[in-house]
Design a protein around this motif. Structure first.
Motif, PDB file in Angstrom:
ATOM      1  N   PRO A 198      -4.058   4.186   1.799  1.00  0.00           N
ATOM      2  CA  PRO A 198      -4.357   2.771   2.016  1.00  0.00           C
ATOM      3  C   PRO A 198      -3.371   2.204   3.021  1.00  0.00           C
ATOM      4  O   PRO A 198      -2.180   2.507   2.972  1.00  0.00           O
ATOM      5  CB  PRO A 198      -4.174   2.162   0.627  1.00  0.00           C
ATOM      6  CG  PRO A 198      -3.188   3.064  -0.056  1.00  0.00           C
ATOM      7  CD  PRO A 198      -3.474   4.440   0.480  1.00  0.00           C
ATOM      8  N   THR A 208      -8.292  -3.664   0.674  1.00  0.00           N
ATOM      9  CA  THR A 208      -7.588  -2.613   1.394  1.00  0.00           C
ATOM     10  C   THR A 208      -8.576  -1.505   1.727  1.00  0.00           C
ATOM     11  O   THR A 208      -9.698  -1.478   1.219  1.00  0.00           O
ATOM     12  CB  THR A 208      -6.402  -2.072   0.574  1.00  0.00           C
ATOM     13  OG1 THR A 208      -5.591  -1.229   1.412  1.00  0.00           O
ATOM     14  CG2 THR A 208      -6.863  -1.265  -0.638  1.00  0.00           C
ATOM     15  N   THR A 210       0.859  -1.189   0.000  1.00  0.00           N
ATOM     16  CA  THR A 210       0.000   0.000   0.000  1.00  0.00           C
ATOM     17  C   THR A 210       0.895   1.238   0.000  1.00  0.00           C
ATOM     18  O   THR A 210       1.685   1.458   0.917  1.00  0.00           O
ATOM     19  CB  THR A 210      -0.934   0.023   1.217  1.00  0.00           C
ATOM     20  OG1 THR A 210      -0.163  -0.103   2.427  1.00  0.00           O
ATOM     21  CG2 THR A 210      -1.937  -1.128   1.144  1.00  0.00           C
ATOM     22  N   VAL A 237      -2.015   0.847  -4.682  1.00  0.00           N
ATOM     23  CA  VAL A 237      -1.404  -0.394  -4.221  1.00  0.00           C
ATOM     24  C   VAL A 237      -0.470  -0.856  -5.334  1.00  0.00           C
ATOM     25  O   VAL A 237      -0.868  -0.936  -6.505  1.00  0.00           O
ATOM     26  CB  VAL A 237      -2.448  -1.477  -3.917  1.00  0.00           C
ATOM     27  CG1 VAL A 237      -1.766  -2.792  -3.527  1.00  0.00           C
ATOM     28  CG2 VAL A 237      -3.387  -1.021  -2.796  1.00  0.00           C
ATOM     29  N   VAL A 254      -3.586  -4.490   3.879  1.00  0.00           N
ATOM     30  CA  VAL A 254      -4.014  -5.134   2.636  1.00  0.00           C
ATOM     31  C   VAL A 254      -3.968  -6.636   2.877  1.00  0.00           C
ATOM     32  O   VAL A 254      -3.033  -7.146   3.491  1.00  0.00           O
ATOM     33  CB  VAL A 254      -3.119  -4.717   1.441  1.00  0.00           C
ATOM     34  CG1 VAL A 254      -1.663  -5.057   1.687  1.00  0.00           C
ATOM     35  CG2 VAL A 254      -3.614  -5.315   0.145  1.00  0.00           C
TER      36      VAL A 254
END
Length: 377
Positions: free
Chosen positions: A327, A340, A298, A305, A330
């Protein structure tokens, strides 16, 4: 704790996401759910329960939630564990509540491991709570007292090996004014509860102080965050052979054989010599991995990502969404998707010159990785 999705609204969002992904040469991410709180860590259990932490940066009343199939969110493992106070206003026993949680991971034995860093006031001893998600009961609690945890410890994420009965925690080293210099890994024997602190001061745990976090680089919204965060993302491959980890502010992902870091006979110095520099990367938070050992990262400053292909060990952007603001965790779930969230930390008052622009809804995204993987990783 949940904001109902509008089918029409999400369809329109999906079209926009697809167009944006094509423009950025990435695969599309879709909005899977919307919540009224920021998302931190994410995990799926083997019986397909979706568990996540509400990002502790915002001091949420509910620390950990479960997203139900009907779209509702309920406290996990229960409501009682979210509140430190009894009905008379006195504090509960710290074993009976969660204090500060970012990392949550499901193992392959039916447990959800909740990593409680204990750093919210009133502070408590950090601990691991293993909750049996199949039978809805407490399995065990493992405490992480000093010197295993330190005053600057911010316990971020964890990786679990059933093969070696070992759990490894990434300690960012940024609590109580820490600047990442005390970052380390914490290795826990999940059978005996014996723990040890390793790699503190090692290059693989320390941030690079010449590498600040740049938000939305190259845009009119670009800004620099001079936060330096040590060991952050951590993940174990599906064969439980290699443990991958990385400081947030560092251009490298590192790895070590799980057999080595689980070996209680090796000294800290010997462990340090067995750490490998694996691949280059941008500033990143969470890590996940698929069945072909491709790593997913992330990218906290770029609404992205990324992936490091196992064949080339080269990084590239993998999925993007303009609403994927910071983010963090994940993780792989069922049906071959990876999940995420978007914590919106750069929009918070603390990181935006006192101007709070973070607001609900907070999104959970999902996207198709290059290969499937083990649920929960």
């Amino acid at each position: 704790m949940f904001l109902n999705k509008s089918k029409l609204g999400l369809s329109a969002i999906a079209l926009l996401i697809s167009a944006a992904a094509s423009a950025n040469n990435t695969v599309p991410a879709e909005v899977y759910a919307q919540t009224d709180g920021a998302i931190g860590g994410i995990t799926y259990t083997q019986n397909k329960r979706f568990i996540f932490s509400y990002h502790p940066f915002y001091n949420p009343a509910v620390k950990v939630g479960e997203l139900l199939k009907n779209g509702d969110v309920v406290p996990f493992p229960n409501a009682q564990m979210q509140n430190p106070y009894k009905s008379d206003g006195s504090l509960k026993n710290p074993a009976n509540y969660l204090n500060w949680v970012l990392g949550v991971r499901a193992d392959d034995r039916g447990n959800v491991w909740i990593l409680d860093s204990g750093q919210a006031k009133p502070r408590i001893t950090p601990k691991l709570v293993a909750w049996d998600a199949a039978n809805n009961k407490l399995n065990k609690i493992i405490y992480l007292p000093s010197p295993i945890s330190q005053a600057q410890s911010q316990l971020n994420d964890l990786a679990i090996s059933s093969k070696y009965n070992t759990l490894v925690i990434a300690d960012e080293g940024i609590a109580d004014g820490g600047n990442g210099k005390q970052a380390a890994l914490i290795v826990v024997n999940t059978q005996t509860g014996k723990s040890r602190r390793v790699l503190q001061g090692h290059e693989s745990a320390l941030p690079d102080y010449s590498m600040p976090i740049i938000i939305d680089e190259g845009t009119s919204e670009e800004k620099q965050l001079n936060a330096f965060i040590g060991a952050d993302g951590i993940v174990l491959d599906n064969a439980q052979q290699w443990l991958y980890f990385a400081p947030l502010n560092k251009k490298y992902v590192y790895r070590i054989k799980m057999a080595d870091i689980a070996n209680e006979q090796l000294t800290d110095k010997q462990i340090g010599k067995r750490v490998e520099q694996y691949a280059q990367k941008p500033v990143n938070g969470g890590l996940s991995i698929d069945a072909d050992d491709n790593l997913y990262l992330t990218i906290v400053g770029e609404r992205t990502v990324g992936v490091i292909d196992a064949k080339t060990r080269k990084y590239r952007d993998y999925t993007y969404d303009e609403n994927m603001i910071w983010p963090d965790g994940v993780s792989i779930g069922p049906d071959g998707y990876m999940y995420t969230g978007a914590a919106q930390l750069p929009l918070s008052a603390q990181l935006n010159n006192g101007n709070a622009q973070n607001k609900a809804p907070y999104y959970i995204f999902r996207f198709k990785p290059l290969a499937e993987g083990v649920i929960g990783r």
